[in-house]
Structures are given as C-alpha cells and as structure tokens.
Design a protein around this motif. Structure first.
Motif, mmCIF file in Angstrom:
data_model
loop_
_atom_site.group_PDB
_atom_site.id
_atom_site.type_symbol
_atom_site.label_atom_id
_atom_site.label_comp_id
_atom_site.label_asym_id
_atom_site.label_seq_id
_atom_site.Cartn_x
_atom_site.Cartn_y
_atom_site.Cartn_z
ATOM 1 N N ALA A 104 0.815 -1.216 0.000
ATOM 2 C CA ALA A 104 0.000 0.000 0.000
ATOM 3 C C ALA A 104 0.851 1.271 0.000
ATOM 4 C CB ALA A 104 -0.930 0.009 1.203
ATOM 5 N N ALA A 105 2.157 1.134 0.152
ATOM 6 C CA ALA A 105 3.038 2.298 0.247
ATOM 7 C C ALA A 105 3.208 3.029 -1.078
ATOM 8 C CB ALA A 105 4.406 1.890 0.780
ATOM 9 N N GLY A 106 2.967 2.371 -2.180
ATOM 10 C CA GLY A 106 3.083 3.042 -3.470
ATOM 11 C C GLY A 106 3.465 2.081 -4.577
ATOM 12 N N VAL A 107 3.286 2.529 -5.779
ATOM 13 C CA VAL A 107 3.543 1.733 -6.976
ATOM 14 C C VAL A 107 4.398 2.550 -7.924
ATOM 15 C CG1 VAL A 107 2.455 0.650 -8.981
ATOM 16 C CG2 VAL A 107 1.361 0.490 -6.744
ATOM 17 N N LEU A 108 5.394 1.916 -8.506
ATOM 18 C CA LEU A 108 6.226 2.540 -9.532
ATOM 19 C C LEU A 108 5.800 1.933 -10.861
ATOM 20 C CD1 LEU A 108 8.643 4.376 -10.133
ATOM 21 C CD2 LEU A 108 10.121 2.412 -9.717
ATOM 22 N N THR A 109 5.414 2.767 -11.814
ATOM 23 C CA THR A 109 4.904 2.294 -13.101
ATOM 24 C C THR A 109 5.772 2.800 -14.240
ATOM 25 O OG1 THR A 109 2.654 2.235 -12.234
ATOM 26 C CG2 THR A 109 2.879 2.256 -14.615
ATOM 27 N N PHE A 110 6.105 1.886 -15.147
ATOM 28 C CA PHE A 110 6.942 2.178 -16.309
ATOM 29 C C PHE A 110 6.162 1.903 -17.587
ATOM 30 C CE2 PHE A 110 9.882 0.738 -13.059
ATOM 31 C CZ PHE A 110 10.950 1.598 -13.176
ATOM 32 N N PRO A 111 6.445 2.632 -18.662
ATOM 33 C CA PRO A 111 5.948 2.185 -19.962
ATOM 34 C C PRO A 111 6.566 0.807 -20.230
ATOM 35 C CG PRO A 111 6.807 4.415 -20.116
ATOM 36 C CD PRO A 111 7.192 3.888 -18.766
ATOM 37 N N ALA A 112 5.820 -0.081 -20.839
ATOM 38 C CA ALA A 112 6.323 -1.436 -21.091
ATOM 39 C C ALA A 112 7.646 -1.418 -21.850
ATOM 40 C CB ALA A 112 5.274 -2.248 -21.852
ATOM 41 N N THR A 113 7.822 -0.481 -22.758
ATOM 42 C CA THR A 113 9.058 -0.418 -23.552
ATOM 43 C C THR A 113 10.262 0.022 -22.731
ATOM 44 O OG1 THR A 113 8.490 1.830 -24.221
ATOM 45 C CG2 THR A 113 7.838 0.037 -25.713
ATOM 46 N N ALA A 114 10.040 0.604 -21.567
ATOM 47 C CA ALA A 114 11.145 1.055 -20.713
ATOM 48 C C ALA A 114 11.525 0.030 -19.651
ATOM 49 C CB ALA A 114 10.783 2.367 -20.035
ATOM 50 N N PHE A 115 10.708 -0.990 -19.445
ATOM 51 C CA PHE A 115 10.959 -1.927 -18.352
ATOM 52 C C PHE A 115 12.191 -2.793 -18.599
ATOM 53 C CE2 PHE A 115 9.882 -5.551 -15.514
ATOM 54 C CZ PHE A 115 9.870 -4.841 -14.338
ATOM 55 N N ALA A 116 12.381 -3.304 -19.797
ATOM 56 C CA ALA A 116 13.563 -4.120 -20.101
ATOM 57 C C ALA A 116 14.855 -3.327 -19.897
ATOM 58 C CB ALA A 116 13.482 -4.703 -21.508
ATOM 59 N N PRO A 117 14.974 -2.083 -20.393
ATOM 60 C CA PRO A 117 16.177 -1.296 -20.107
ATOM 61 C C PRO A 117 16.367 -1.030 -18.604
ATOM 62 C CG PRO A 117 15.023 -0.336 -21.964
ATOM 63 C CD PRO A 117 14.132 -1.404 -21.389
ATOM 64 N N PHE A 118 15.272 -0.862 -17.860
ATOM 65 C CA PHE A 118 15.351 -0.681 -16.410
ATOM 66 C C PHE A 118 15.962 -1.921 -15.757
ATOM 67 C CE2 PHE A 118 13.135 -1.643 -12.372
ATOM 68 C CZ PHE A 118 13.670 -0.635 -11.585
ATOM 69 N N LEU A 119 15.478 -3.101 -16.128
ATOM 70 C CA LEU A 119 16.034 -4.340 -15.570
ATOM 71 C C LEU A 119 17.496 -4.507 -15.949
ATOM 72 C CD1 LEU A 119 13.129 -6.893 -16.084
ATOM 73 C CD2 LEU A 119 13.816 -5.716 -13.983
ATOM 74 N N GLN A 120 17.855 -4.191 -17.176
ATOM 75 C CA GLN A 120 19.246 -4.302 -17.607
ATOM 76 C C GLN A 120 20.142 -3.361 -16.804
ATOM 77 O OE1 GLN A 120 20.563 -6.610 -19.589
ATOM 78 N NE2 GLN A 120 22.522 -5.770 -18.950
ATOM 79 N N ALA A 121 19.661 -2.168 -16.521
ATOM 80 C CA ALA A 121 20.448 -1.220 -15.710
ATOM 81 C C ALA A 121 20.647 -1.761 -14.297
ATOM 82 C CB ALA A 121 19.739 0.137 -15.673
ATOM 83 N N LEU A 122 19.625 -2.407 -13.741
ATOM 84 C CA LEU A 122 19.776 -3.023 -12.416
ATOM 85 C C LEU A 122 20.805 -4.149 -12.448
ATOM 86 C CD1 LEU A 122 16.096 -3.227 -11.133
ATOM 87 C CD2 LEU A 122 17.876 -1.646 -10.410
ATOM 88 N N ARG A 123 20.740 -4.972 -13.477
ATOM 89 C CA ARG A 123 21.703 -6.078 -13.592
ATOM 90 C C ARG A 123 23.128 -5.561 -13.741
ATOM 91 N NH1 ARG A 123 17.603 -8.370 -17.431
ATOM 92 N NH2 ARG A 123 16.383 -9.789 -16.146
ATOM 93 N N THR A 124 23.294 -4.487 -14.470
ATOM 94 C CA THR A 124 24.622 -3.899 -14.665
ATOM 95 C C THR A 124 25.155 -3.304 -13.368
ATOM 96 O OG1 THR A 124 24.098 -3.409 -16.973
ATOM 97 C CG2 THR A 124 25.919 -2.186 -15.998
ATOM 98 N N ALA A 125 24.283 -2.636 -12.630
ATOM 99 C CA ALA A 125 24.695 -1.997 -11.370
ATOM 100 C C ALA A 125 24.927 -3.002 -10.253
ATOM 101 C CB ALA A 125 23.635 -0.995 -10.938
ATOM 102 N N HIS A 126 24.225 -4.135 -10.306
ATOM 103 C CA HIS A 126 24.309 -5.139 -9.228
ATOM 104 C C HIS A 126 24.457 -6.531 -9.835
ATOM 105 C CE1 HIS A 126 23.135 -2.079 -6.368
ATOM 106 N NE2 HIS A 126 22.178 -1.728 -7.198
ATOM 107 N N PRO A 127 25.605 -6.852 -10.436
ATOM 108 C CA PRO A 127 25.765 -8.177 -11.042
ATOM 109 C C PRO A 127 25.711 -9.285 -9.983
ATOM 110 C CG PRO A 127 27.838 -6.961 -11.084
ATOM 111 C CD PRO A 127 26.793 -6.037 -10.527
ATOM 112 N N SER A 128 25.236 -10.454 -10.381
ATOM 113 C CA SER A 128 25.139 -11.583 -9.440
ATOM 114 C C SER A 128 26.488 -12.192 -9.162
ATOM 115 C CB SER A 128 24.259 -12.685 -9.940
ATOM 116 O OG SER A 128 23.324 -12.316 -10.852
#
Length: 67
Positions: A43-67
């Motif tokens: 209930a604290a809030g929702v972050l919403t992305f255009p569908a076309t921006a979600f894949a680049p967002f995930l890639q940026a997370l993977r780049t910043a925090h590699p496993s």
C-alpha cells in the motif's frame, strides 16, 4: 487517465526468498505498462513504467548489481 492495478494482477518475484516471501517486489503486467511495488508494503506506493522502458530498467539493475 489513472492506471488501476487490481490485486489479482500482481505476481511476486521468484527471488522473494523463503518463508512468507515478503523480501522482494511484486510485478503487474498490463498491455502498455509494467507496475512494481514492495511486497512488504504494497500500500506504500507503486512505480509504473511504460512497457518499452521496463527491459532497459532491468538491464540497468543487472549492470549496477551483477550476481
């Protein structure tokens, strides 16, 4: 126009951990938008992305925090 996401639309991440699984995020897929929220505080809030921006967002997370 307000984007509404109903409870049935949310899917918990497979990385949510063991037990009650409240250690990660939930994702809701819509035709043109992807929404994410904290599974511990939905209930604290929702972050919403255009569908076309979600894949680049995930890639940026993977780049910043590699496993």
């Amino acid at each position: 126009m307000r984007h509404i996401v109903t409870p049935g639309n949310w899917r918990r991440s497979s990385y949510s951990g063991s037990g009650d699984g409240n250690n990660c995020v939930e994702v809701a897929h819509r035709p043109t938008r992807i929404s994410i929220r904290d599974s511990k505080a939905p209930a604290a809030g929702v972050l919403t992305f255009p569908a076309t921006a979600f894949a680049p967002f995930l890639q940026a997370l993977r780049t910043a925090h590699p496993s």
